[in-house]
Design a protein around this motif. Structure first.
Motif, PDB file in Angstrom:
ATOM      1  N   LEU A  31      36.152  40.113  28.003  1.00 40.77           N
ATOM      2  CA  LEU A  31      37.105  40.864  28.820  1.00 40.77           C
ATOM      3  C   LEU A  31      36.378  41.877  29.701  1.00 40.77           C
ATOM      4  N   GLU A  32      35.411  42.584  29.139  1.00 40.46           N
ATOM      5  CA  GLU A  32      34.678  43.572  29.930  1.00 40.46           C
ATOM      6  C   GLU A  32      33.907  42.907  31.070  1.00 40.46           C
ATOM      7  N   LYS A  33      33.409  41.700  30.832  1.00 42.30           N
ATOM      8  CA  LYS A  33      32.697  40.954  31.873  1.00 42.30           C
ATOM      9  C   LYS A  33      33.653  40.524  32.986  1.00 42.30           C
ATOM     10  N   TRP A  34      34.793  39.952  32.609  1.00 39.09           N
ATOM     11  CA  TRP A  34      35.751  39.455  33.592  1.00 39.09           C
ATOM     12  C   TRP A  34      36.474  40.587  34.317  1.00 39.09           C
ATOM     13  N   GLN A  35      36.570  41.742  33.684  1.00 35.63           N
ATOM     14  CA  GLN A  35      37.264  42.876  34.286  1.00 35.63           C
ATOM     15  C   GLN A  35      36.639  43.278  35.623  1.00 35.63           C
ATOM     16  N   ARG A  36      35.374  42.933  35.824  1.00 40.21           N
ATOM     17  CA  ARG A  36      34.693  43.273  37.075  1.00 40.21           C
ATOM     18  C   ARG A  36      35.299  42.543  38.276  1.00 40.21           C
ATOM     19  N   SER A  37      35.924  41.397  38.026  1.00 34.27           N
ATOM     20  CA  SER A  37      36.482  40.620  39.136  1.00 34.27           C
ATOM     21  C   SER A  37      37.990  40.421  39.044  1.00 34.27           C
ATOM     22  N   ILE A  38      38.565  40.578  37.852  1.00 35.11           N
ATOM     23  CA  ILE A  38      40.013  40.417  37.673  1.00 35.11           C
ATOM     24  C   ILE A  38      40.540  41.642  36.933  1.00 35.11           C
ATOM     25  N   LEU A  40      42.351  42.864  34.384  1.00 34.06           N
ATOM     26  CA  LEU A  40      42.986  42.420  33.150  1.00 34.06           C
ATOM     27  C   LEU A  40      43.650  43.572  32.406  1.00 34.06           C
ATOM     28  N   VAL A  41      43.019  44.735  32.427  1.00 35.82           N
ATOM     29  CA  VAL A  41      43.586  45.959  31.847  1.00 35.82           C
ATOM     30  C   VAL A  41      43.255  47.105  32.800  1.00 35.82           C
ATOM     31  N   SER A  42      43.885  48.236  32.590  1.00 33.03           N
ATOM     32  CA  SER A  42      43.535  49.405  33.391  1.00 33.03           C
ATOM     33  C   SER A  42      42.073  49.779  33.122  1.00 33.03           C
ATOM     34  N   THR A  43      41.299  49.883  34.187  1.00 34.13           N
ATOM     35  CA  THR A  43      39.874  50.191  34.023  1.00 34.13           C
ATOM     36  C   THR A  43      39.668  51.514  33.274  1.00 34.13           C
ATOM     37  N   ALA A  44      40.587  52.438  33.449  1.00 35.35           N
ATOM     38  CA  ALA A  44      40.468  53.742  32.791  1.00 35.35           C
ATOM     39  C   ALA A  44      40.548  53.627  31.268  1.00 35.35           C
TER      40      ALA A  44
END
Length: 211
Positions: A31-38, A40-44
């Motif tokens: 999830l942390e890897k994919w969060q860079r491009s999608i 998925l959750v609030s970055t905060a």
């Protein structure tokens, strides 16, 4: 809860097996890897991922297990997989994850592969889902309760239950929903937020016009 809450703290709080915790750890890393491009959750919330998302999802496990022994479950607006993917990894029922965003479903497909968990992925708008009847429905941070019941009612078995993770407006949402729906409700306190609640819904029916 205060202070750092990591994978080890999650394990102590939920008593999951080491194997399950390892799978959840692999899911968190993905999830942390994919969060860079999608989104998925609030970055905060990423620094508090294990509490804000994993524990928040996992708290439904005992409620679902108490409601049904081997439930067929569906997560509405599955998004990044909370709560459905977490609960699937924990072995709580069999899961159908429904979302209209195909990028998020691609992420969930990869998460299922990495963790070795079998889930059914349905790319659909919630109002258009067909051919799915389940014992348990979940949703988190998706829509007001009135609208959630419209999505859930066609999919829920006669003796099924819905579990919705809600914030401080839970009581107001229930009052508003009763203008259009009849249902039996029970609320439970959230373990991750003193102002949040879990709403358990049963016996859902639309109010007849004119009533």
């Amino acid at each position: 809860m205060s202070g750092e809450f990591d994978a080890a703290a999650f394990g102590r709080a939920t008593h999951v097996s080491r194997e399950t915790l390892d799978k959840l750890g692999a899911y968190a890393a993905l999830l942390e890897k994919w969060q860079r491009s999608i989104n998925l959750v609030s970055t905060a919330t990423l620094p508090d991922l294990w509490r804000r998302h994993f524990l928040d999802s996992a708290q439904l496990a005992p409620l679902i297990r108490a409601a049904h022994g081997r439930p067929r479950c569906a997560d509405l607006g599955a998004g990044g997989g909370f709560p459905g993917m977490v609960l699937a990894i924990m072995g709580v029922g069999t899961w159908t994850l429904i979302d209209s965003d195909r990028r998020k479903l691609t992420f969930l497909q990869e998460a299922a592969r990495v963790t070795g968990v079998s889930v059914k992925l349905v790319p659909s708008r919630l109002e258009a889902v067909e051919g799915t009847i389940v014992d348990i429905i979940t949703a988190r941070a998706l829509a007001p309760l009135d609208r959630l019941l419209g999505y859930a009612a066609p999919l829920l078995a006669a003796d099924g239950r819905a579990f919705f993770l809600k914030g401080r407006d839970a009581e107001a949402e229930m009052a508003a929903a009763r203008k259009h729906w009849t249902f039996r409700a029970e609320t439970f306190p959230s373990v991750t937020d003193d102002e949040a609640k879990i709403i358990q819904i049963q016996e859902v029916a639309r109010v007849a016009e004119g009533n």
